[in-house]
Design a protein around this motif. Structure first.
Motif, PDB file in Angstrom:
ATOM      1  N   ILE A 142       0.844  -1.204   0.000  1.00  0.00           N
ATOM      2  CA  ILE A 142       0.000   0.000   0.000  1.00  0.00           C
ATOM      3  C   ILE A 142       0.877   1.250   0.000  1.00  0.00           C
ATOM      4  N   ARG A 143       0.521   2.223  -0.831  1.00  0.00           N
ATOM      5  CA  ARG A 143       1.306   3.441  -0.983  1.00  0.00           C
ATOM      6  C   ARG A 143       1.289   4.285   0.300  1.00  0.00           C
ATOM      7  N   GLN A 144       2.357   5.071   0.461  1.00  0.00           N
ATOM      8  CA  GLN A 144       2.503   5.907   1.650  1.00  0.00           C
ATOM      9  C   GLN A 144       1.352   6.894   1.802  1.00  0.00           C
ATOM     10  N   GLN A 145       0.873   7.451   0.694  1.00  0.00           N
ATOM     11  CA  GLN A 145      -0.188   8.450   0.806  1.00  0.00           C
ATOM     12  C   GLN A 145      -1.473   7.828   1.333  1.00  0.00           C
ATOM     13  N   ALA A 146      -1.760   6.597   0.949  1.00  0.00           N
ATOM     14  CA  ALA A 146      -2.943   5.918   1.479  1.00  0.00           C
ATOM     15  C   ALA A 146      -2.781   5.663   2.976  1.00  0.00           C
ATOM     16  N   LEU A 147      -1.578   5.308   3.383  1.00  0.00           N
ATOM     17  CA  LEU A 147      -1.298   5.102   4.804  1.00  0.00           C
ATOM     18  C   LEU A 147      -1.485   6.410   5.570  1.00  0.00           C
ATOM     19  N   ALA A 148      -1.019   7.519   4.974  1.00  0.00           N
ATOM     20  CA  ALA A 148      -1.181   8.824   5.611  1.00  0.00           C
ATOM     21  C   ALA A 148      -2.656   9.204   5.722  1.00  0.00           C
ATOM     22  N   THR A 149      -3.423   8.930   4.676  1.00  0.00           N
ATOM     23  CA  THR A 149      -4.855   9.223   4.701  1.00  0.00           C
ATOM     24  C   THR A 149      -5.551   8.435   5.810  1.00  0.00           C
TER      25      THR A 149
ATOM     26  N   ILE B 157     -17.436   6.467   7.997  1.00  0.00           N
ATOM     27  CA  ILE B 157     -17.859   7.466   7.009  1.00  0.00           C
ATOM     28  C   ILE B 157     -18.914   8.394   7.597  1.00  0.00           C
ATOM     29  N   SER B 158     -19.799   7.837   8.407  1.00  0.00           N
ATOM     30  CA  SER B 158     -20.847   8.639   9.030  1.00  0.00           C
ATOM     31  C   SER B 158     -20.257   9.657  10.002  1.00  0.00           C
ATOM     32  N   GLU B 159     -19.324   9.222  10.856  1.00  0.00           N
ATOM     33  CA  GLU B 159     -18.723  10.130  11.828  1.00  0.00           C
ATOM     34  C   GLU B 159     -17.884  11.213  11.155  1.00  0.00           C
ATOM     35  N   LEU B 160     -17.329  10.900   9.998  1.00  0.00           N
ATOM     36  CA  LEU B 160     -16.536  11.887   9.264  1.00  0.00           C
ATOM     37  C   LEU B 160     -17.395  12.717   8.318  1.00  0.00           C
ATOM     38  N   ASP B 161     -18.711  12.530   8.398  1.00  0.00           N
ATOM     39  CA  ASP B 161     -19.663  13.283   7.573  1.00  0.00           C
ATOM     40  C   ASP B 161     -19.376  13.118   6.081  1.00  0.00           C
ATOM     41  N   SER B 162     -18.889  11.959   5.705  1.00  0.00           N
ATOM     42  CA  SER B 162     -18.561  11.630   4.301  1.00  0.00           C
ATOM     43  C   SER B 162     -17.520  12.588   3.701  1.00  0.00           C
ATOM     44  N   GLN B 163     -16.779  13.268   4.550  1.00  0.00           N
ATOM     45  CA  GLN B 163     -15.736  14.204   4.097  1.00  0.00           C
ATOM     46  C   GLN B 163     -14.399  13.466   4.116  1.00  0.00           C
ATOM     47  N   LEU B 164     -14.120  12.768   3.042  1.00  0.00           N
ATOM     48  CA  LEU B 164     -13.022  11.807   3.022  1.00  0.00           C
ATOM     49  C   LEU B 164     -11.808  12.242   2.208  1.00  0.00           C
ATOM     50  N   ILE B 165     -11.914  13.370   1.515  1.00  0.00           N
ATOM     51  CA  ILE B 165     -10.775  13.843   0.721  1.00  0.00           C
ATOM     52  C   ILE B 165      -9.768  14.515   1.644  1.00  0.00           C
ATOM     53  N   VAL B 166      -8.516  14.079   1.555  1.00  0.00           N
ATOM     54  CA  VAL B 166      -7.457  14.625   2.402  1.00  0.00           C
ATOM     55  C   VAL B 166      -6.388  15.264   1.513  1.00  0.00           C
ATOM     56  N   HIS B 167      -6.058  16.504   1.806  1.00  0.00           N
ATOM     57  CA  HIS B 167      -4.974  17.202   1.110  1.00  0.00           C
ATOM     58  C   HIS B 167      -3.695  17.007   1.911  1.00  0.00           C
ATOM     59  N   HIS B 168      -2.661  16.482   1.266  1.00  0.00           N
ATOM     60  CA  HIS B 168      -1.405  16.147   1.933  1.00  0.00           C
ATOM     61  C   HIS B 168      -0.293  17.132   1.573  1.00  0.00           C
ATOM     62  N   PRO B 169       0.728  17.223   2.416  1.00  0.00           N
ATOM     63  CA  PRO B 169       1.873  18.112   2.126  1.00  0.00           C
ATOM     64  C   PRO B 169       2.780  17.605   1.005  1.00  0.00           C
ATOM     65  N   TYR B 170       2.651  16.349   0.601  1.00  0.00           N
ATOM     66  CA  TYR B 170       3.561  15.802  -0.409  1.00  0.00           C
ATOM     67  C   TYR B 170       3.512  16.606  -1.708  1.00  0.00           C
ATOM     68  N   ARG B 171       2.315  17.050  -2.080  1.00  0.00           N
ATOM     69  CA  ARG B 171       2.168  17.802  -3.322  1.00  0.00           C
ATOM     70  C   ARG B 171       2.904  19.139  -3.244  1.00  0.00           C
ATOM     71  N   SER B 172       2.776  19.833  -2.116  1.00  0.00           N
ATOM     72  CA  SER B 172       3.477  21.100  -1.936  1.00  0.00           C
ATOM     73  C   SER B 172       4.990  20.893  -1.950  1.00  0.00           C
ATOM     74  N   LEU B 173       5.439  19.815  -1.342  1.00  0.00           N
ATOM     75  CA  LEU B 173       6.871  19.516  -1.340  1.00  0.00           C
ATOM     76  C   LEU B 173       7.377  19.332  -2.761  1.00  0.00           C
ATOM     77  N   THR B 174       6.628  18.595  -3.576  1.00  0.00           N
ATOM     78  CA  THR B 174       7.017  18.367  -4.963  1.00  0.00           C
ATOM     79  C   THR B 174       7.088  19.675  -5.743  1.00  0.00           C
TER      80      THR B 174
END
Length: 298
Positions: free
Chosen positions: A64-71, A141-158
């Motif tokens: 499993i990719r690192q970003q999925a682990l971070a999510t 998913i219910s407790e997170l209000d279906s808000q599942l998209i996570v913005h990570h710092p990896y993109r900014s680093l790149t």
């Protein structure tokens, strides 16, 4: 999907100030005062390290990719701002968070594969039926209000690594620092680009040959001093730090936020030196078994 962090649910609903986050957690504990007093838990940072180790054990055999682990780590941290940890089976939540994160990061894993790795990690927990993960997925998913998209710092680093001419070793160290920040509250406190800038700054100040940040609290303390004195520094390495600090001063990035992120990382690496995997496992097992959550569904 919100292309910009500033328009995202992460910014609107899942970014707190420190007092706000403390108040949220305080309310959770007060609402379950009896079980909180019955089952004391270790420092939250110890729990984060333990959760990361368990998630990694499940993720590694599956590639499993690192970003999925971070999510998955972010999901767990968000979930525990809504639900008191002692009311859950953390093993089940970790497995479910990883399963959902893989879907969201477009590297899906079969639910039976996740179940199998979870059973390997927690042999004393009765994970025998995939439906238990399915049910927990609905709860998550219910407790997170279906808000599942996570913005990570990896993109900014790149995007920024070339601008500040990071070497390959510095870029790897910055990536490692970003990985480690998920073991703190920083994903709930600061924007991804602030984390990325902090990681780049520390990577330039510290020696990449240190081979990782764990146990480098002294070096991070020195980095804090460098951040304050960089404008007066001279010499090759210091000129690069000065360039970064000058850029920060001219940009709209909150330098105080960068300092706060650095302090939080210092704190993490200090407590990491005294971390005990067994102590965390035993304390979690007490309330899981006492409340019968090692065999029943969430």
């Amino acid at each position: 999907m919100a292309a910009s962090y500033w328009d995202s649910t992460q910014k609107k609903f899942w970014t707190f100030t420190k007092p706000q986050l403390q108040l949220v957690r305080q309310k959770l504990e007060e609402s379950d005062r009896n079980i909180v007093s019955l089952y004391p838990l270790p420092d939250r940072r110890y729990l984060s390290i333990y959760f990361y180790h368990q998630l990694s054990k499940m993720a590694r055999p599956l590639g499993i990719r690192q970003q999925a682990l971070a999510t998955a780590q972010v999901y767990v941290r968000r979930f525990y701002t809504r639900v008191e940890i002692r009311r859950t089976n953390p093993a089940l939540l970790l497995a479910t968070a990883l399963y959902v994160a893989c879907k969201m990061e477009e590297c899906p894993q079969h639910i039976r594969m996740i179940l199998g790795e979870a059973r390997h990690c927690w042999a004393d927990t009765s994970f025998t039926d995939v439906t238990i993960i399915g049910e927990c997925e609905f709860t998550l998913i219910s407790e997170l209000d279906s808000q599942l998209i996570v913005h990570h710092p990896y993109r900014s680093l790149t995007e920024l690594q070339n601008q500040f001419q990071l070497t390959q070793e510095e870029n790897s160290l910055a990536w490692s620092i970003i990985n480690d920040h998920y073991l703190t509250d920083l994903p709930l406190l600061h924007a991804p680009h602030v984390i990325a800038i902090t990681a780049m700054f520390l990577a330039v100040v510290l020696k990449p040959t240190q081979g990782g940040m764990q146990g480098s609290a002294a070096g991070l303390t020195a980095a804090m001093q460098t951040l304050g004195n960089a404008r007066n520094a001279t010499g090759g390495a210091h000129i690069r730090v000065q360039k970064l600090v000058d850029w920060l001063a001219e940009s709209q990035v909150d330098i105080e936020a960068v300092v706060e992120c650095t302090q939080e990382l210092i704190s993490l690496y200090e407590v990491w030196e005294s971390y005990s995997d067994k102590a965390c496992k035993d304390q979690i097992a007490k309330f899981v078994k006492a409340r019968g959550m090692d065999t029943r569904r969430e």
